[in-house]
Design a protein around this motif. Sequence first.
Motif, PDB file in Angstrom:
ATOM      1  N   GLN A 143       0.794  -1.261  -0.204  1.00  0.00           N
ATOM      2  CA  GLN A 143      -0.079   0.153  -0.088  1.00  0.00           C
ATOM      3  C   GLN A 143       0.881   1.066  -0.150  1.00  0.00           C
ATOM      4  OE1 GLN A 143      -3.492  -0.117   2.730  1.00  0.00           O
ATOM      5  NE2 GLN A 143      -2.599  -1.915   3.294  1.00  0.00           N
ATOM      6  N   ASN A 144       2.283   1.305  -0.488  1.00  0.00           N
ATOM      7  CA  ASN A 144       3.128   2.169  -0.374  1.00  0.00           C
ATOM      8  C   ASN A 144       3.215   2.930   1.025  1.00  0.00           C
ATOM      9  OD1 ASN A 144       3.913   1.834  -2.836  1.00  0.00           O
ATOM     10  ND2 ASN A 144       2.250   2.961  -3.763  1.00  0.00           N
ATOM     11  N   ASN A 158      12.481  -5.524  -2.566  1.00  0.00           N
ATOM     12  CA  ASN A 158      12.303  -4.100  -2.752  1.00  0.00           C
ATOM     13  C   ASN A 158      12.244  -3.114  -1.132  1.00  0.00           C
ATOM     14  OD1 ASN A 158      12.019  -4.617  -5.229  1.00  0.00           O
ATOM     15  ND2 ASN A 158       9.952  -4.494  -5.465  1.00  0.00           N
ATOM     16  N   ASP A 319       4.785  10.355  -4.677  1.00  0.00           N
ATOM     17  CA  ASP A 319       4.490   9.250  -5.603  1.00  0.00           C
ATOM     18  C   ASP A 319       5.579   8.306  -5.198  1.00  0.00           C
ATOM     19  OD1 ASP A 319       5.397  11.852  -6.891  1.00  0.00           O
ATOM     20  OD2 ASP A 319       6.651  10.364  -7.529  1.00  0.00           O
ATOM     21  N   ARG A 320       5.574   7.838  -4.062  1.00  0.00           N
ATOM     22  CA  ARG A 320       6.682   6.591  -3.516  1.00  0.00           C
ATOM     23  C   ARG A 320       6.116   5.377  -4.098  1.00  0.00           C
ATOM     24  NH1 ARG A 320       4.647   8.709   1.496  1.00  0.00           N
ATOM     25  NH2 ARG A 320       2.854   7.502   1.803  1.00  0.00           N
ATOM     26  N   SER A 321       7.067   4.517  -4.506  1.00  0.00           N
ATOM     27  CA  SER A 321       6.699   3.151  -4.533  1.00  0.00           C
ATOM     28  C   SER A 321       8.006   2.387  -4.423  1.00  0.00           C
ATOM     29  CB  SER A 321       5.997   2.955  -6.018  1.00  0.00           C
ATOM     30  OG  SER A 321       6.977   3.207  -6.685  1.00  0.00           O
ATOM     31  N   TYR A 322       7.644   1.268  -3.985  1.00  0.00           N
ATOM     32  CA  TYR A 322       8.808   0.239  -3.642  1.00  0.00           C
ATOM     33  C   TYR A 322       9.216  -0.348  -5.221  1.00  0.00           C
ATOM     34  CZ  TYR A 322       7.860   0.875   1.078  1.00  0.00           C
ATOM     35  OH  TYR A 322       7.918   1.490   2.465  1.00  0.00           O
ATOM     36  N   ASP A 323      10.131  -0.033  -5.603  1.00  0.00           N
ATOM     37  CA  ASP A 323      10.306  -0.707  -7.075  1.00  0.00           C
ATOM     38  C   ASP A 323      11.914  -1.317  -6.970  1.00  0.00           C
ATOM     39  OD1 ASP A 323      11.835   1.404  -6.544  1.00  0.00           O
ATOM     40  OD2 ASP A 323      11.446   2.647  -8.592  1.00  0.00           O
TER      41      ASP A 323
END
Lengths: 342, 342
Positions: A143-144, A158, A319-323
């Motif tokens: 869910q970031n 990640n 706008d984070r996200s685990y990449d």
Amino acid sequence: MKLGQATIKDIARELNVSSSTVSRALKDYPGISDETKRKVKELAEKLNYRPNAVALSLRKSKSFTIGVIIPEVVHFFFSTVISGIEEVAYANGYNVILCQTNEKLQRELSSIDTMLANQIDGLLVSYSKETEEFSHFSKLMAQNFPIVFFDRVPEIENTVNVTVNDYQGAYDATKHLISQGYTSIAHLAGPKNLTISKKRMDGYQAALRDHGLEINPDWILPCPMGTQEESMKITEQLFEEGGDFPNGFFASNDIAAAGAMMALKKLGYKVPKQVGVVGFSNWQFCSMIDPPLSTVAQPGFKMGEKATQLLLEMIDNKDRSYDATKTLVLETELLIRKSSVK
Amino acid sequence: MKLGQATIKDIARELNVSSSTVSRALKDYPGISDETKRKVKELAEKLNYRPNAVALSLRKSKSFTIGVIIPEVVHFFFSTVISGIEEVAYANGYNVILCQTNEKLQRELSSIDTMLANQIDGLLVSYSKETEEFSHFSKLMAQNFPIVFFDRVPEIENTVNVTVNDYQGAYDATKHLISQGYTSIAHLAGPKNLTISKKRMDGYQAALRDHGLEINPDWILPCPMGTQEESMKITEQLFEEGGDFPNGFFASNDIAAAGAMMALKKLGYKVPKQVGVVGFSNWQFCSMIDPPLSTVAQPGFKMGEKATQLLLEMIDNKDRSYDATKTLVLETELLIRKSSVK
DNA sequence: CAGCCTTATTCAAACGTTTGCATAAAAAAG
DNA sequence: CTTTTTTATGCAAACGTTTGAATAAGGCTG
């Protein structure tokens, strides 16, 4: 809660203006007359007005609070990490809410639950020894939700981590023992499911290998609890068994090292003359015991600082996200004291 | 904040009922049909609903959060206190928000400010070494805001405190040294403005007096910082001066005791043969150093527990008011190790 | 002096809950 | 079948704050 705390409404009522006006006046919004601003600020000062952080939190969906999950505060290393966390959090206007797991998974789970209910903006985690499965974290990450792991980092994808170079620290320590002429070195190992234990073990083995020493599986002694009593007992048992004895000990933590040293004393071996000992963490007591314990210093305070900085960046970054896995590795420092110098 | 957290409204919308109904169904209010309750609970479960503690806090004017002000986490004693606090708070559904002052008054003041803005329900305080004036606390107390002081308690009226019997601990330690035949005993004293320092000093002096020993003002050595280096230096200086030397040291804290022991070793004195040493607090290292350090153990965990219990009682008790000083005194325990046994 | 722009202010909704009171529908009583 | 009671639900306000949009003046322009 403080009963008599003044609110914006109180100021508005007293001055016969609306709450909006007061709110805007207090933060120098354009379009409020200087006269009104003056009056509002004056009264606010007089009533000792403090914005209600809870209301703000609700309104803004942001609590300016970060949660910290830690195994134990009484662990010296962790208490230094907390200091670092506190420092950065405080400097950026964040509060810290703290939960110790006491190494219990159950406690870890429920702590996270209450912290989430309290709308924390992010989480700093060093998980418990019991934790072997990480879905409670990966669910949040899906869910970031901002999480930074420190010291004990999970083997899932990640993640954002801050660790110490445990491998190198262990390698350096072992190499140092070897260079001092200790040729048969035992390892007091940490709990198996922690990555740090594995890394330290790896570093230890690599150093042996690189120096042409053979790895004796009998001399890899698990100390899952990490107490002094445990490692004393284990060390004594090792020497009771007969056969070859090690003349060096590299322990995965200082307490275990201290326990080994006590056992050695009791058994009549001289440290460092006959047996060399090196620990890990640089607890305060290292320089106070006799002989002073050589050890691998971990930058706990810095780890706390860095982890918090990373977390705050993630929080700010909408706008984070685990990449990808991002790991910040801090270097250790080998502190050579008497316990390992012939 | 977690983006996708389900709210009562979400449940209400999905089920085509009002928020009130959902709220009541969730807590088994009478007057909600079993059917509705079932559906609501089912969906809540499915959506993994967690009540928003911030909203609750705002609505109820109660945050279920207590603030803790502490000088330093890395101080072993305080870290055990924190554990005790955490334990009780957690068991009663309270969160703990933590601020270290690092012994700075400014930090103490601003921490209290942010904590109050966060609507904490009460405060646990061990104030900083710099704090010599207590109006920031008495102002809050005048508004019946719940505060419990622990370990370091201020000399103002009608406070609620939890302390350790510092006087008795010091008395016992000194008496023990005397009974072991150490006849001229110096005291490494703590910061003057802390009550605990005074109490320990008093106990030390009383023990001397009661055993017919004279108090030598030259042997009362202030160690305001409480670091090892400081007390090493002070001890060395004492012996450099010439004249009579003490043959016993009672230190107001373990670190100072350890420093003195190191200085003594360096100067060539044998502990405990020629000089006896006793510390205060029972840090972990006491049993690890050589010789193991006798010390006065303080029940830190228990202090945290008791202080929190008292605080929660005050919070629950609506018509509280400070009408008298209430002090809970916990007993210390003298731990006799080798450093003080001839 | 009608029209328009400023300027200063207010309204109202929203964040997620709870809760006293009103209301609707159904069941029981007459 | 009315009236009363019970049962189940909804309305709306409140906690303290922010903020987009609306409004009310007053001042300027032509």
